[in-house]
Design an enzyme around this catalytic site. Structure first.
Site, short mmCIF file in Angstrom:
data_model
loop_
_atom_site.label_atom_id
_atom_site.label_comp_id
_atom_site.label_asym_id
_atom_site.label_seq_id
_atom_site.Cartn_x
_atom_site.Cartn_y
_atom_site.Cartn_z
N GLU A 153 58.29 34.54 51.20
CA GLU A 153 58.98 33.46 51.90
C GLU A 153 60.43 33.33 51.48
O GLU A 153 61.27 32.83 52.23
CB GLU A 153 58.24 32.13 51.66
CG GLU A 153 58.47 31.09 52.74
CD GLU A 153 57.48 29.95 52.66
OE1 GLU A 153 56.43 30.03 53.33
OE2 GLU A 153 57.74 28.99 51.92
N HIS A 167 38.57 50.62 41.91
CA HIS A 167 37.46 51.17 42.68
C HIS A 167 37.57 50.85 44.17
O HIS A 167 36.61 51.05 44.91
CB HIS A 167 36.14 50.65 42.11
CG HIS A 167 35.95 50.99 40.68
ND1 HIS A 167 35.39 52.18 40.25
CD2 HIS A 167 36.28 50.31 39.54
CE1 HIS A 167 35.36 52.21 38.93
NE2 HIS A 167 35.90 51.09 38.48
N LYS A 204 55.81 26.08 62.95
CA LYS A 204 55.43 24.66 62.95
C LYS A 204 55.86 23.99 64.26
O LYS A 204 55.10 23.21 64.86
CB LYS A 204 56.08 23.94 61.76
CG LYS A 204 55.55 24.34 60.40
CD LYS A 204 56.29 23.55 59.32
CE LYS A 204 55.83 23.94 57.92
NZ LYS A 204 56.57 23.20 56.87
#
Length: 409
Positions: free
Chosen positions: A267, A288, A399
């Site tokens: 950000e 793994h 937003k």
């Protein structure tokens, strides 16, 4: 705390020769002057005694009154306290009370609600702007289910809808300084108050942060770890095209720290067509699942190992089986340490850049140092890229569009 860059230097990358890295320290004074003009307050948080007093005073009044604590927040309002809980209390700490739940995504609300007694739960609502849709939706969902005495608001000290609601309803509130952004707020009341409610020594955390903050202006390359890290990341991008940073702690408790850093880096630096992509992995688990790619895949990643030097004392018992005698009497901590060493050696042999941040032990003081270290590294990175590392216009657009879409109904 030490940043070990020997493996990186051994690769012989021309732009990252040790002499050139040390010469880059000439940039520090100019970077610091430019940073100061941005008026960012996170560097001074350890010195703000009034904040500690208000947090501890409220925590003392509420201690023992609640069985559970639920944080309503997202992004910087959630990742920091999750990290503090996991690092200092452990990922299984919720088997004892008070339990801390962080509703950092909307599809976990019903699950968490089924686990708690609402009347015995403290809800901490965190939003600096006071208008974060996810957080406010959660608040309005729980608002009529419990008394206002079950709420604490943490928000901007002067403005915003959450501040207005808190004032109108006389709900207990704590402040977030105006010049501290959400992803840099872990050492404000955002992280400190829930931590204090969990019995964590917040003054120790701030002491560690203050010690690290002093190194921010150190003009010696070897002494300024934040600048070292930023310089390495920038030069690998600018000179070598390596734009992915993989943080890989060899400690399960630090996995949440890597998650916190992922937001901080993405950000802050992802702007104007520039940026570094953060990935997280966990040693030994991801040896793994991801190591094949890391070793034999594209050369586009810097690996940042986090290593806690204090080992777990649990030992593997004596083993008679010939195939596993090499494990006999070895502590699990030692096994983890050796596997980390083997992983970094393998990456180095495959000519993949890797560095290690060594931490003596994982306690409140060192965690505070870690928070401040990586925040200062972001400040230096922003100056390298000539961007404002402290805004987030790309987030704000999302937003705005969410509000527009829902308003059309």
């Amino acid at each position: 705390m030490e940043l070990d860059i020997k493996n990186l230097i051994s690769l012989g990358i021309k732009s990252l020769e040790l002499s050139k890295l040390k010469d880059s320290a000439d940039l520090i004074p100019g970077f610091i002057e430019s940073f100061k003009k941005r008026d960012q307050g996170f560097l001074n948080l350890p010195k703000v005694k009034a904040q500690v007093l208000s947090v501890k005073s409220m925590a003392d009044k509420l201690q023992g009154k609640f069985e559970d604590i639920v944080v309503l927040g997202i992004g910087g309002s959630a990742l920091g306290i999750t990290c503090i809980r996991d690092c200092l209390l452990g990922k299984f700490s919720n088997f004892s009370k008070p339990r801390l739940f962080v509703i950092d995504n909307l599809d976990t609300i019903s699950e968490i609600e089924s686990l708690i007694n609402l009347d015995k739960t403290l809800f901490i609502v965190i939003s600096k702007s006071g208008s974060t849709p996810e957080t406010m939706a959660q608040y309005f969902y729980f608002k009529d289910k419990v008394s206002k005495e079950n709420f604490v608001f943490i928000t901007d000290s002067n403005e915003g809808e959450l501040r207005k609601i808190g004032t109108d309803l006389q709900i207990k509130m704590l402040d977030i300084p105006a010049n501290v952004g959400g992803r840099f707020s872990v050492l404000t009341s955002v992280g400190l108050f829930p931590a204090a409610m969990m019995g964590i020594d917040i003054e120790e955390m701030l002491e560690g942060a203050e010690e690290m903050a002093k190194d921010f202006e150190n003009k010696e390359f070897e002494r300024n770890i934040g600048f070292q890290l930023a310089t390495i990341q920038y030069l690998l991008d600018w000179e070598e095209g390596i734009r992915i940073s993989v943080m890989m702690p060899y400690n399960s408790r630090l996995f949440s720290f890597a998650d916190w850093y992922r937001q901080l880096l993405a950000e802050s630096i992802g702007k104007d067509g520039k940026g570094l992509t953060p990935l997280i992995a966990l040693g030994v688990t991801d040896q793994h699942s991801q190591l094949q790619l890391y070793n034999e895949g594209p050369k586009d990643k810097l690996f940042i190992f986090l290593e806690v030097e204090e080992e777990d004392g649990l030992k593997i018992p004596k083993i008679e089986n010939e195939n596993f005698k090499y494990l006999s009497g070895v502590s699990f901590g030692k096994l983890m340490s050796v596997e980390k060493k083997a992983t970094e050696q393998a990456l180095t042999q495959y000519e993949k850049p890797n560095i290690t941040l060594k931490i003596e032990k994982l306690d409140a003081k060192n965690l505070g140092s870690l928070f401040m270290l990586f925040e200062t590294s972001i400040a230096f990175l922003g100056e390298y890229y000539r961007i404002n590392a402290f805004n987030q216009p790309g987030v704000e657009l999302g937003k705005k569009l969410t509000k527009e879409i829902l308003s059309k109904k």
